[in-house]
Design a protein around this motif. Sequence first.
Motif, PDB file in Angstrom:
ATOM      1  N   ARG A 127      -8.401  49.236 -55.198  1.00  0.00           N
ATOM      2  CA  ARG A 127      -7.696  49.551 -53.950  1.00  0.00           C
ATOM      3  C   ARG A 127      -8.687  49.946 -52.852  1.00  0.00           C
ATOM      4  O   ARG A 127      -8.537  49.562 -51.693  1.00  0.00           O
ATOM      5  CB  ARG A 127      -6.657  50.644 -54.190  1.00  0.00           C
ATOM      6  CG  ARG A 127      -5.402  50.102 -54.871  1.00  0.00           C
ATOM      7  CD  ARG A 127      -4.300  51.138 -54.950  1.00  0.00           C
ATOM      8  NE  ARG A 127      -4.624  52.234 -55.861  1.00  0.00           N
ATOM      9  CZ  ARG A 127      -4.565  52.145 -57.186  1.00  0.00           C
ATOM     10  NH1 ARG A 127      -4.197  51.018 -57.762  1.00  0.00           N
ATOM     11  NH2 ARG A 127      -4.858  53.178 -57.943  1.00  0.00           N
ATOM     12  N   MET A 128      -9.713  50.709 -53.203  1.00  0.00           N
ATOM     13  CA  MET A 128     -10.730  51.075 -52.218  1.00  0.00           C
ATOM     14  C   MET A 128     -11.439  49.818 -51.711  1.00  0.00           C
ATOM     15  O   MET A 128     -11.692  49.672 -50.512  1.00  0.00           O
ATOM     16  CB  MET A 128     -11.741  52.055 -52.821  1.00  0.00           C
ATOM     17  CG  MET A 128     -12.799  52.515 -51.829  1.00  0.00           C
ATOM     18  SD  MET A 128     -13.987  53.647 -52.554  1.00  0.00           S
ATOM     19  CE  MET A 128     -13.066  55.165 -52.445  1.00  0.00           C
ATOM     20  N   ASN A 129     -11.740  48.895 -52.596  1.00  0.00           N
ATOM     21  CA  ASN A 129     -12.375  47.645 -52.210  1.00  0.00           C
ATOM     22  C   ASN A 129     -11.486  46.872 -51.232  1.00  0.00           C
ATOM     23  O   ASN A 129     -11.971  46.314 -50.239  1.00  0.00           O
ATOM     24  CB  ASN A 129     -12.660  46.800 -53.458  1.00  0.00           C
ATOM     25  CG  ASN A 129     -13.476  45.564 -53.150  1.00  0.00           C
ATOM     26  OD1 ASN A 129     -14.670  45.659 -52.955  1.00  0.00           O
ATOM     27  ND2 ASN A 129     -12.825  44.413 -53.113  1.00  0.00           N
ATOM     28  N   ASP A 130     -10.168  46.865 -51.484  1.00  0.00           N
ATOM     29  CA  ASP A 130      -9.234  46.154 -50.605  1.00  0.00           C
ATOM     30  C   ASP A 130      -9.230  46.761 -49.197  1.00  0.00           C
ATOM     31  O   ASP A 130      -9.220  46.038 -48.195  1.00  0.00           O
ATOM     32  CB  ASP A 130      -7.819  46.183 -51.188  1.00  0.00           C
ATOM     33  CG  ASP A 130      -7.696  45.390 -52.483  1.00  0.00           C
ATOM     34  OD1 ASP A 130      -8.599  44.568 -52.781  1.00  0.00           O
ATOM     35  OD2 ASP A 130      -6.703  45.617 -53.211  1.00  0.00           O
ATOM     36  N   VAL A 131      -9.239  48.092 -49.119  1.00  0.00           N
ATOM     37  CA  VAL A 131      -9.259  48.769 -47.819  1.00  0.00           C
ATOM     38  C   VAL A 131     -10.548  48.430 -47.071  1.00  0.00           C
ATOM     39  O   VAL A 131     -10.528  48.134 -45.868  1.00  0.00           O
ATOM     40  CB  VAL A 131      -9.098  50.299 -47.999  1.00  0.00           C
ATOM     41  CG1 VAL A 131      -9.382  51.042 -46.699  1.00  0.00           C
ATOM     42  CG2 VAL A 131      -7.702  50.625 -48.507  1.00  0.00           C
ATOM     43  N   LEU A 132     -11.669  48.459 -47.774  1.00  0.00           N
ATOM     44  CA  LEU A 132     -12.950  48.137 -47.143  1.00  0.00           C
ATOM     45  C   LEU A 132     -12.996  46.672 -46.706  1.00  0.00           C
ATOM     46  O   LEU A 132     -13.550  46.349 -45.651  1.00  0.00           O
ATOM     47  CB  LEU A 132     -14.111  48.455 -48.094  1.00  0.00           C
ATOM     48  CG  LEU A 132     -14.354  49.946 -48.328  1.00  0.00           C
ATOM     49  CD1 LEU A 132     -15.355  50.150 -49.454  1.00  0.00           C
ATOM     50  CD2 LEU A 132     -14.823  50.619 -47.056  1.00  0.00           C
ATOM     51  N   ARG A 133     -12.397  45.766 -47.493  1.00  0.00           N
ATOM     52  CA  ARG A 133     -12.355  44.349 -47.124  1.00  0.00           C
ATOM     53  C   ARG A 133     -11.579  44.169 -45.824  1.00  0.00           C
ATOM     54  O   ARG A 133     -12.010  43.451 -44.923  1.00  0.00           O
ATOM     55  CB  ARG A 133     -11.729  43.504 -48.234  1.00  0.00           C
ATOM     56  CG  ARG A 133     -11.743  42.009 -47.900  1.00  0.00           C
ATOM     57  CD  ARG A 133     -11.011  41.123 -48.895  1.00  0.00           C
ATOM     58  NE  ARG A 133     -11.412  41.326 -50.272  1.00  0.00           N
ATOM     59  CZ  ARG A 133     -10.665  41.921 -51.212  1.00  0.00           C
ATOM     60  NH1 ARG A 133      -9.467  42.383 -50.910  1.00  0.00           N
ATOM     61  NH2 ARG A 133     -11.089  42.053 -52.431  1.00  0.00           N
ATOM     62  N   ASP A 134     -10.422  44.863 -45.711  1.00  0.00           N
ATOM     63  CA  ASP A 134      -9.621  44.776 -44.486  1.00  0.00           C
ATOM     64  C   ASP A 134     -10.398  45.322 -43.290  1.00  0.00           C
ATOM     65  O   ASP A 134     -10.375  44.735 -42.201  1.00  0.00           O
ATOM     66  CB  ASP A 134      -8.307  45.544 -44.657  1.00  0.00           C
ATOM     67  CG  ASP A 134      -7.367  44.887 -45.657  1.00  0.00           C
ATOM     68  OD1 ASP A 134      -7.573  43.699 -46.001  1.00  0.00           O
ATOM     69  OD2 ASP A 134      -6.433  45.577 -46.115  1.00  0.00           O
ATOM     70  N   ALA A 168     -13.657  45.453 -42.948  1.00  0.00           N
ATOM     71  CA  ALA A 168     -14.753  44.528 -42.651  1.00  0.00           C
ATOM     72  C   ALA A 168     -14.243  43.321 -41.875  1.00  0.00           C
ATOM     73  O   ALA A 168     -14.913  42.821 -40.966  1.00  0.00           O
ATOM     74  CB  ALA A 168     -15.429  44.080 -43.949  1.00  0.00           C
ATOM     75  N   ALA A 169     -13.041  42.850 -42.182  1.00  0.00           N
ATOM     76  CA  ALA A 169     -12.462  41.705 -41.465  1.00  0.00           C
ATOM     77  C   ALA A 169     -12.226  42.050 -40.000  1.00  0.00           C
ATOM     78  O   ALA A 169     -12.401  41.207 -39.118  1.00  0.00           O
ATOM     79  CB  ALA A 169     -11.161  41.264 -42.134  1.00  0.00           C
ATOM     80  N   ARG A 170     -11.849  43.296 -39.732  1.00  0.00           N
ATOM     81  CA  ARG A 170     -11.618  43.720 -38.354  1.00  0.00           C
ATOM     82  C   ARG A 170     -12.919  43.857 -37.578  1.00  0.00           C
ATOM     83  O   ARG A 170     -12.936  43.779 -36.356  1.00  0.00           O
ATOM     84  CB  ARG A 170     -10.845  45.035 -38.321  1.00  0.00           C
ATOM     85  CG  ARG A 170      -9.374  44.858 -38.717  1.00  0.00           C
ATOM     86  CD  ARG A 170      -8.559  46.100 -38.419  1.00  0.00           C
ATOM     87  NE  ARG A 170      -9.057  47.304 -39.071  1.00  0.00           N
ATOM     88  CZ  ARG A 170      -8.702  47.704 -40.303  1.00  0.00           C
ATOM     89  NH1 ARG A 170      -7.863  46.963 -41.015  1.00  0.00           N
ATOM     90  NH2 ARG A 170      -9.187  48.806 -40.818  1.00  0.00           N
ATOM     91  N   LEU A 171     -14.043  44.062 -38.268  1.00  0.00           N
ATOM     92  CA  LEU A 171     -15.329  44.187 -37.608  1.00  0.00           C
ATOM     93  C   LEU A 171     -15.818  42.848 -37.061  1.00  0.00           C
ATOM     94  O   LEU A 171     -16.622  42.806 -36.166  1.00  0.00           O
ATOM     95  CB  LEU A 171     -16.381  44.736 -38.585  1.00  0.00           C
ATOM     96  CG  LEU A 171     -16.207  46.179 -39.031  1.00  0.00           C
ATOM     97  CD1 LEU A 171     -17.257  46.528 -40.077  1.00  0.00           C
ATOM     98  CD2 LEU A 171     -16.281  47.129 -37.857  1.00  0.00           C
ATOM     99  N   GLY A 172     -15.323  41.763 -37.620  1.00  0.00           N
ATOM    100  CA  GLY A 172     -15.757  40.429 -37.189  1.00  0.00           C
ATOM    101  C   GLY A 172     -16.918  39.949 -38.015  1.00  0.00           C
ATOM    102  O   GLY A 172     -17.455  40.665 -38.867  1.00  0.00           O
TER     103      GLY A 172
END
Length: 108
Positions: A89-96, A98-102
């Motif tokens: 779940r922590m990995n999923d939050v970080l993935r989201d 990172a996607a917003r960072l571009g």
Amino acid sequence: MAATKIASDYVPNPGYSQADWNAVTDNPEWTADDFRTARPFAEAFPTLGEKLRQSRGSEKERVKIPVTIRLDAAIIDAFKATGEGWQTRMNDVLRDAAARLGPAETKG
């Protein structure tokens, strides 16, 4: 058949102490009868054998990279409180996030 080890056979070694050596010197060597009556691991421990067979196979390509990171204790506690699978779940939050960072910029 090799002779049984005795405490006096101990040779100083950084991998084990005299006490370690003494603790295992009474392990007898296997006889032909021991080998004949031995059973495969999965037969002797069927539940554990099945669990081992169900384990994840090797990764075809490296998908996740182990890292060391320092985070606030409250963050770790919050994710752990969600139960088993908290790291995913922590990995999923970080993935989201990172996607917003571009896309990452290439430095050259």
